[in-house]
Design an enzyme around this catalytic site. Sequence first.
Site, PDB file in Angstrom:
ATOM      1  N   GLU A 100      -8.889   2.695   0.989  1.00  0.00           N
ATOM      2  CA  GLU A 100      -9.153   2.359  -0.404  1.00  0.00           C
ATOM      3  C   GLU A 100     -10.540   2.867  -0.765  1.00  0.00           C
ATOM      4  O   GLU A 100     -11.508   2.573  -0.065  1.00  0.00           O
ATOM      5  CB  GLU A 100      -9.088   0.836  -0.574  1.00  0.00           C
ATOM      6  N   ARG A 130      -2.917   8.096  -4.799  1.00  0.00           N
ATOM      7  CA  ARG A 130      -1.517   7.730  -4.630  1.00  0.00           C
ATOM      8  C   ARG A 130      -0.625   8.482  -5.597  1.00  0.00           C
ATOM      9  O   ARG A 130       0.557   8.655  -5.364  1.00  0.00           O
ATOM     10  CB  ARG A 130      -1.370   6.226  -4.855  1.00  0.00           C
ATOM     11  N   GLU A 165      -5.623  -8.622   5.892  1.00  0.00           N
ATOM     12  CA  GLU A 165      -6.881  -8.026   5.441  1.00  0.00           C
ATOM     13  C   GLU A 165      -6.947  -8.228   3.924  1.00  0.00           C
ATOM     14  O   GLU A 165      -5.942  -8.605   3.309  1.00  0.00           O
ATOM     15  CB  GLU A 165      -6.953  -6.536   5.809  1.00  0.00           C
ATOM     16  N   ARG A 177      -6.365   3.623  -4.086  1.00  0.00           N
ATOM     17  CA  ARG A 177      -5.743   3.930  -2.800  1.00  0.00           C
ATOM     18  C   ARG A 177      -5.837   5.422  -2.581  1.00  0.00           C
ATOM     19  O   ARG A 177      -5.549   6.214  -3.488  1.00  0.00           O
ATOM     20  CB  ARG A 177      -4.283   3.479  -2.860  1.00  0.00           C
ATOM     21  N   LYS A 186      -6.923  -7.414   0.053  1.00  0.00           N
ATOM     22  CA  LYS A 186      -6.299  -6.398  -0.799  1.00  0.00           C
ATOM     23  C   LYS A 186      -7.395  -5.918  -1.741  1.00  0.00           C
ATOM     24  O   LYS A 186      -7.769  -6.624  -2.681  1.00  0.00           O
ATOM     25  CB  LYS A 186      -5.125  -6.977  -1.587  1.00  0.00           C
ATOM     26  N   LYS A 238       1.902  -7.839  -0.270  1.00  0.00           N
ATOM     27  CA  LYS A 238       0.622  -8.103  -0.950  1.00  0.00           C
ATOM     28  C   LYS A 238       0.695  -9.513  -1.501  1.00  0.00           C
ATOM     29  O   LYS A 238       1.665  -9.881  -2.163  1.00  0.00           O
ATOM     30  CB  LYS A 238       0.319  -7.059  -2.021  1.00  0.00           C
TER      31      LYS A 238
END
Lengths: 344, 540
Positions: B276, B248, B226, B233, B228, B399
Site C-alpha cells: 500500500e 490496482r 494487519e 494499493r 487495512k 477486510k
Amino acid sequence: MAQQPLLTFTDRGICCPEGGFYIDPWRPVGRALITHGHSDHARPGHGAYLATDAAAPVIRHRLGPIRLETIGFGETRQIGGVTVSFHPAGHVPGSAQIRIERGGEVWVVSGDYKTEPDGLSEPFEPVLCHTFISECTFGLPVFRWAPQPEVMARINRWWAANAAEGRMSILGAYALGKAQRLMAGLDPGIGPLLTHGAVEETTAILRAQGYPLPATTRVTAGIDAKSHPGALVIAPPGAEATPWANRFGGYASAFVSGWMQIRGIRRRRGASTGFVLSDHADWPGLNTAIRETGATRVYVTHGYTQIFRRWLADQGYDAGIVATEYEGEGIEAPADPLVEAAAE
Amino acid sequence: MKRFARLFAALDATTRTSEKTAALAAYFREAPEEDRLWTIALLSGRRPKRAVTATELAQWAADAAGLPYWLFEETYPVVGDLAETIALILPPPVQTETRSLSDHLTTLLRLTGHPADERRAAIVSAWAGMEQDERFLFNKLITGGFRMGVSQGLMTRALAQATGLPETELAHRLMGDWTPARTSYAALILSNEGTGSGAQPYPFALASPLEADAPTLGPPADWFAEWKWDGIRGQLVRRRGAFALWSRGEDLITDRFPEFAPLADFLPEGTVIDGEVLAWGAGNPLPFAALQTRIGRKNVPRKVLAEAPARLLAYDLLEADGNDLRAAPFAQRRSRLEAIVAALPPDIPLGLSPEVPFTDWSALAETRLGAREAVAEGLMLKRRTSPYFTGRKRGDWWKWKLDPFTVDAVMLYAQAGHGRRASLFTDFTFAVRDGDHLVPFAKAYSGLTDDEFAEITRWVRQNTLERFGPVRRVTPELVFELAFEGIQASSRHKSGIALRFPRMLRWRRDKPVAEIDTLDGLKALLASVSDRGQPSNTGA
Ligand SMILES: [Zn+2]
Ligand SMILES: [Zn+2]
C-alpha cells in the site's frame, strides 16, 4: 357567420357537430363512429355505434349488448348534414379510416393504421382529403420496420431453435390483430400452434368471419410441454410472467411489438428476445401515407405528437395536435433517474 | 465487423455465464487474430482514443439521414443511447462490406486529430457499408461506454478454453499497459512478450468484506491480521532490468512516486511486492487526503514531496528470484518478504505492513476499534495457508472495516450546483453494479474540494452521453467512495434501497468501474441492520 369546422376536438373526443356524432370517443356520447375494436377506440357506454361489418363481431364480443349499426367499406351514408364512409386502415382485420364530407370539403380520421399489407387485414387505402387526422404512435425516424416476411423468418428460426432444444416458445402479442397476423404468417411445419384463452376467443370470431386463419388449440388443463412438444404459444403480453405459463416448464419467451426496436425498452420490459413487428405505420409509412392523402392540413394524435407536428410544419403542412385523454401503447422518458418510469 | 456483431448478439441474448463463455471461446477460436486481440483489448477496458466527438457523430448522422438536427436531438432521449439512435436513423446500407473489427478500429485510431472533413468522410463511408447491428457497435466503439456484459474474468475463462492455457497465466499476460497497436495476439497471448518491458504485474488478490461474526472464521491461530491501510494499493515489479509500480487499476504510476526509484537498485532481480502506498510523516501514515495531493500529478513538485513523502507498506511477496510464489501459503510468502525487507538499507521508503498479533477474536475486535488512531480503515484478515489468488475469492481474505457504511459507486448523472457552485457540476447520481447493469441508488453533492469539482466539471462536459434538461448522463467511469448514515428499504427507488445522508468521501481515481460495489452487497448490508438503521453486528 363563419361556418364552424367539420370536426372539432372536445374533451369527449373528435366531434362532428353537423353530423351529431363523435369518432372513437373516450367518454359516453349519443352516437359514436368506431374505427376498430381496440379498447382505446371502442369504449362502452355510447347510445349508438357505427362500425364496419368486418369490425362489428369483435366489437360486439368486447362490449356486449350495444346498439350497433354496420356499414361496408366504401359505402356512403348521410348523417345529419355530412356524408360519411369507412375505408380500410390496414391496422387489424376490420379496421377503418373514416371519411367525412360536407359540400366538397373532405376530412379523414385515420384511426390506427399501417401501410404494409399484412396478408390478413384489408390493406390500407390512401383517401384523398383536405384535412387528415393521423395517428403517429411511431412518429420518430428511429422507427423503420423490416418487411414482414423477414420478421416472420426471424421468429420461425427462433421457434425452430427452441423446439430443437426441447423448449416451448411463448410469444407475447396483442390479442386482436397481432396474434392472428402471427399465426397466419408463421411456419406451421415447425410445431403445433397453441393459444391463450383471450387470444383464442378473438381468433374464433375472426375465423368465423372468414379470415384465413390456421387451426389453433386453446391452452386448457392437460395441455402442456409434454402433450404438445415444440409448440408455439401465442398469449397476450405479460401472460408469460404469470402462473398460467408454469405448465410449460423451461420455456423461451419473446415479445412482438414495434417498441422492441429500442434496446432500452426491450431491457426495461425484461424481454431478452424482442421481435419488431407493428400494426402501426413506421416513420416512412406515416410520411408516405400523409403525402398520398394530398392533404394540406394535418392534425396528429397518439404518440410523439409534438415532435411529429413540428416535423410536418417543417415540411410545409399546416399542422396541429389533437389532444387525447388516453394514449394507447406509449412510453415515457425517465424524469427522475432514481424513480422507475411508469411502464407501458 | 459482422462476426463481432454476431458475438455481441450471442452475448446479449443470454444471461447465463456458461453460454456467454462458450460464445466468446468460439469467437477466440475462429476470428482472425487481429480481431481477437482487439476484442481482448475492448473487454479489458482498452478503448481506442476518441477520434470523433458525440456531437460531430450526431450531426453527421442527421445529415446522412436527411433529417434536421433538432429532430435528432428530440429523438435521442426516447432511445436513450446515442450509438443506437444513429444506427436506427441512418438509411439502409447501399452495399454491405466485409471490413473486419480490427480494420475499423485501426482506421479510427488513424483518424484521431485529422480535420473534421476527413473524419466525417471516413465515418459516413463506414456507415454506408454496414448493417444496423454493425453500425450500433461501431458507434459504441467511437462514443465509449461500451458494455458487452462480459467481465474480465469471464473473458479470461473463455480465452483459456480457446487456447488451452491456464486462466491464471492468461490473467497475468493480460495485465499491464499493452495496446493492440503495439503488440500482436501471438506475442501477447501465446508467447507472452506483449509488453516488451517484461514488467507486467500479477492480477491483484482482493479481500471481501467480513459480514459474518469474526469467531465463525475458526481458530485465531489460522489467521494473520494487519491494518487495512487507507492508501493506494500498488504492486512493485523489479524484473529483467525493469522497475515498475502499478496501481490496482493497472495504471503505471512509477513516475508519480520518485521516492521509490532507489528500490530499483536494492531489490533483488525478479522480485514482485504487493503493498500500500501511503503518505508518511513522523513515522506514521498521514490521512488519505495527504496522499490525494499526489494523485493525478505527473510531475511532483519539491514542496509536495517534502510535505507528503510516500512510503510503501509491503503486504505480500508474489515473486522472488524470478519464481512465481503465488501458489505458496501466505505464511511462507510473508516470511520471505520479511527477509527481503530486512535486507534493505534503513532510509529506503519501504517497510512491512506490521502484523497485528492476537490470540482471541474479542481482543482483536477491541483492537479494531482503534483503527482510526492507527490511521487505518480497519483490519485485514488473511488465512495463513492461503495462496495469492486472482481477483476476489471469498473465504481466505477478509477486510474488516471500521465503518460498514461506505460504498464504492460510479457516477451516472451530473447536475450543476446552486449559488456559488452554479457553474460547476456538483450534484451527482451514483450507481452500483447489479449483474451486468448499473443501478442508480443515491444522490450526493458534497464532500469534494472546489478543485476536484472543477476537474470533474471539465470531465462531465467532455463525457456527456445524454441530456435530460439540466441533468447530464455521463460515461460511467468516475468512481467515488460514498459515506452514509443509514440504509433502508424503499419501494420508490429502482434500487429498492434508500440511503440516509449520503456524501462523497473521496474520489477513487485508483478504482476501476469493474470493482465498484454491488446492489447485492447493499442489500446484504440492509438485511444486517436493525430497523433503526444502525448496524447490528458492530464490534462482533
Ligand atoms: Zn388499434
Ligand atoms: Zn390506438
